[in-house]
Design a protein around this motif. Structure first.
Motif, PDB file in Angstrom:
ATOM      1  N   MET A 111     -10.201  -2.497   8.914  1.00 21.31           N
ATOM      2  CA  MET A 111     -10.571  -4.074   8.246  1.00 21.31           C
ATOM      3  C   MET A 111     -10.772  -5.350   9.296  1.00 21.31           C
ATOM      4  SD  MET A 111     -10.654  -5.247   4.277  1.00 21.31           S
ATOM      5  CE  MET A 111     -11.432  -5.991   3.537  1.00 21.31           C
ATOM      6  N   ARG A 118      -8.631  -2.097  -1.066  1.00 19.21           N
ATOM      7  CA  ARG A 118      -8.030  -2.208  -2.331  1.00 19.21           C
ATOM      8  C   ARG A 118      -8.084  -3.481  -2.342  1.00 19.21           C
ATOM      9  NH1 ARG A 118      -5.655   2.151   0.181  1.00 19.21           N
ATOM     10  NH2 ARG A 118      -6.100   1.355   2.043  1.00 19.21           N
ATOM     11  N   ASP A 145      -0.219  -4.477   3.532  1.00 18.32           N
ATOM     12  CA  ASP A 145      -1.157  -3.721   3.622  1.00 18.32           C
ATOM     13  C   ASP A 145      -0.518  -3.210   5.320  1.00 18.32           C
ATOM     14  OD1 ASP A 145      -3.972  -1.802   4.543  1.00 18.32           O
ATOM     15  OD2 ASP A 145      -2.300  -1.409   4.572  1.00 18.32           O
ATOM     16  N   ASP A 189      -3.069  -1.458   8.269  1.00 17.81           N
ATOM     17  CA  ASP A 189      -3.959  -1.195   7.911  1.00 17.81           C
ATOM     18  C   ASP A 189      -4.821  -0.389   8.662  1.00 17.81           C
ATOM     19  OD1 ASP A 189      -7.030  -2.911   7.883  1.00 17.81           O
ATOM     20  OD2 ASP A 189      -6.911  -1.750   6.624  1.00 17.81           O
ATOM     21  N   GLY A 190      -5.700   0.271   9.089  1.00 21.82           N
ATOM     22  CA  GLY A 190      -6.471   1.169  10.406  1.00 21.82           C
ATOM     23  C   GLY A 190      -5.636   2.713  10.649  1.00 21.82           C
ATOM     24  N   TRP A 212     -18.150  -0.639  13.864  1.00 22.49           N
ATOM     25  CA  TRP A 212     -17.426  -0.231  13.155  1.00 22.49           C
ATOM     26  C   TRP A 212     -16.523   0.248  13.870  1.00 22.49           C
ATOM     27  CZ3 TRP A 212     -16.870  -0.549   7.442  1.00 22.49           C
ATOM     28  CH2 TRP A 212     -15.941  -0.156   7.379  1.00 22.49           C
ATOM     29  N   TYR A 219     -17.765  -2.866   2.752  1.00 19.41           N
ATOM     30  CA  TYR A 219     -17.331  -1.285   2.134  1.00 19.41           C
ATOM     31  C   TYR A 219     -18.624  -0.923   0.696  1.00 19.41           C
ATOM     32  CZ  TYR A 219     -15.332   3.304   3.429  1.00 19.41           C
ATOM     33  OH  TYR A 219     -15.137   4.561   3.385  1.00 19.41           O
ATOM     34  N   ASN A 279     -19.820   1.885   7.100  1.00 20.20           N
ATOM     35  CA  ASN A 279     -19.264   3.178   7.764  1.00 20.20           C
ATOM     36  C   ASN A 279     -20.765   4.312   7.364  1.00 20.20           C
ATOM     37  OD1 ASN A 279     -18.559   6.241   7.866  1.00 20.20           O
ATOM     38  ND2 ASN A 279     -17.191   6.299   7.243  1.00 20.20           N
ATOM     39  N   GLU A 295       0.826  -1.303   0.391  1.00 16.51           N
ATOM     40  CA  GLU A 295      -0.053  -0.399  -0.238  1.00 16.51           C
ATOM     41  C   GLU A 295       1.210   1.246   0.212  1.00 16.51           C
ATOM     42  OE1 GLU A 295      -3.259   2.662   2.773  1.00 16.51           O
ATOM     43  OE2 GLU A 295      -2.696  -0.114   3.336  1.00 16.51           O
TER      44      GLU A 295
HETATM   45  P1  FBP Z   1      -5.543   1.330   5.603  1.00 17.53           P
HETATM   46  O1  FBP Z   1      -5.675   2.210   6.854  1.00 17.53           O
HETATM   47  O2  FBP Z   1      -4.580   0.385   5.292  1.00 17.53           O
HETATM   48  O3  FBP Z   1      -5.580   3.170   4.578  1.00 17.53           O
HETATM   49  O4  FBP Z   1      -7.158   0.652   4.971  1.00 17.53           O
HETATM   50  C1  FBP Z   1      -8.925   1.620   4.940  1.00 17.53           C
HETATM   51  C2  FBP Z   1      -9.527   1.434   6.290  1.00 17.53           C
HETATM   52  O5  FBP Z   1      -8.655   2.091   7.288  1.00 17.53           O
HETATM   53  C3  FBP Z   1      -9.409   0.280   6.546  1.00 17.53           C
HETATM   54  O6  FBP Z   1      -9.094  -0.138   7.511  1.00 17.53           O
HETATM   55  C4  FBP Z   1     -11.676   0.409   7.041  1.00 17.53           C
HETATM   56  O7  FBP Z   1     -11.946  -0.759   7.369  1.00 17.53           O
HETATM   57  C5  FBP Z   1     -11.488   1.665   6.560  1.00 17.53           C
HETATM   58  O8  FBP Z   1     -10.216   1.937   5.659  1.00 17.53           O
HETATM   59  C6  FBP Z   1     -12.356   2.688   7.120  1.00 17.53           C
HETATM   60  O9  FBP Z   1     -12.629   3.436   6.490  1.00 17.53           O
HETATM   61  P2  FBP Z   1     -13.584   4.933   6.737  1.00 17.53           P
HETATM   62  O10 FBP Z   1     -12.321   5.706   7.424  1.00 17.53           O
HETATM   63  O11 FBP Z   1     -14.700   5.509   6.263  1.00 17.53           O
HETATM   64  O12 FBP Z   1     -14.215   4.620   8.297  1.00 17.53           O
END
Ligand code: FBP
Length: 322
Positions: free
Chosen positions: A236, A266, A103, A106-107, A232, A252, A198, A84
């Motif tokens: 992920m 992704r 990734d 993540d998060g 939420w 999503y 979300n 990523e």
């Molecule tokens: P990254 O943090 O790796 O960019 O991942 C994307 C993510 O954070 C996912 O883990 C999660 O499901 C989603 O985006 C959360 O989205 P939102 O900010 O819309 O709540």
């Protein structure tokens, strides 16, 4: 409790793949430590740089990415990686038997609030005769993955992984520094009363998703005849771990918030590895038009729609698109 290597041998995992998995997990132990010490080590907050997705990189994103990239590229097992945090795929050893998409963290939006984050990885065999430099190495469907998993950095550091013989849970035992098998062949309950989305994007969703979610929220006063709860975590790894642990639907969906970018997650290092884990645990992992792991990738940072989890609930959601 069984250690990782004998657990993998029990699943007849080839020795070279076991070696690659152990290499990946060595990096996650280091990341787990860095995450736990981030405040003390000045690793909180953001850098001034953006990744190719236009996201401001967190300091820990960069540290985790460098750690993962270096340990994989110097291992000799890896022909190329895609991350990523890397604009393009990065060549490794021409004799490397595997390619790895990941990734590193993540998060990321959860880092500064000390909430759940994780590392997600997906392993394919390298395409024979194709150069390490060639990004087409990654144009392989998710159903060709030989291994997928995530490491969740939470109260305990947990590994959830499949090599095609079921989805298993492991916990990092800090006394001997290895992952121990705690649950084999986890199964996602077919039905659920819990969903994850979300909600703040509701007005941008397509009508079928709006109708489906409205009926969940209507609960026992609506056509579903039962109440649903919502969660939420905004990571992920955290939301999918809950689904693998007690069932649920995670989605999503497509939205019109940014018309030029209808999808968020992704394919190569989020949707495909999570799909392999969910399917190996008896769940479903779909877009509104088909199976995620049957998608032909055309870009390492390609985004897709995601609807996954408890099989009967995924079917219920998809019925709104018919
Ligand atoms: P990254 O943090 O790796 O960019 O991942 C994307 C993510 O954070 C996912 O883990 C999660 O499901 C989603 O985006 C959360 O989205 P939102 O900010 O819309 O709540």
């Amino acid at each position: 409790m069984q250690r990782l290597a004998p657990a993998l041998r029990q699943d007849n995992v080839p020795l070279d793949l076991i070696s690659l998995i152990k290499t990946i997990l060595a990096a996650t132990k280091e990341i787990s430590f860095r995450v736990s010490q981030a405040h003390l080590g000045g690793l909180m907050g953001s850098t001034l740089d953006e990744n190719i997705q236009g996201e401001v990189q967190k300091k820990l994103d960069v540290v985790a990415n460098e750690l993962f990239k270096d340990i994989l590229l110097e291992s000799g097992f890896v022909r190329a990686i895609s991350s990523e945090e890397e604009d393009t795929s990065v060549a490794g050893d021409e004799k490397g038997k595997f390619v790895v998409s990941f990734d590193p963290l993540d998060g990321s939006s959860n880092i500064d609030i000390n909430s759940l984050i994780g590392t997600i990885f997906s392993i394919h065999e390298a395409i024979p005769g194709m150069d390490a430099e060639d990004p087409a190495q990654f144009q392989q469907q998710g159903n060709k993955q030989v291994c997928a998993g995530y490491v969740l950095y939470g109260p305990s550091t947990m590994l959830v992984m499949t090599t095609g013989s079921g989805t298993h849970f492991y916990v990092l035992d800090r006394t001997h520094g290895g992952y121990l098998l705690v649950e084999r062949n986890v199964q996602v309950p077919k039905d659920t009363q819990e969903f994850a989305i979300n909600m703040s994007n509701q007005r941008f969703w397509q009508q079928p998703m709006q109708n489906y979610i409205n009926d969940l929220i209507a609960g026992d006063t609506g056509p579903r005849g039962k109440n649903f709860n919502m969660r939420w975590i905004a990571a992920m790894v955290g939301d999918i771990h809950r689904v693998l642990t007690r069932g649920g639907l995670f989605t999503y969906p497509a939205d019109s918030k940014k018309p030029e970018q209808p999808y968020k997650l992704r394919l190569m290092y989020e949707a495909n590895p999570m799909s392999f884990l969910i399917e190996q645990a008896g769940g479903l992992a779909m877009t509104s038009t088909g199976r995620i792991m049957d998608i032909d990738p055309n870009d390492i940072h390609q985004r897709v729609e995601v609807i996954m989890g408890s099989a009967n609930e995924v079917e219920a959601c998809l019925s709104y698109y018919k």
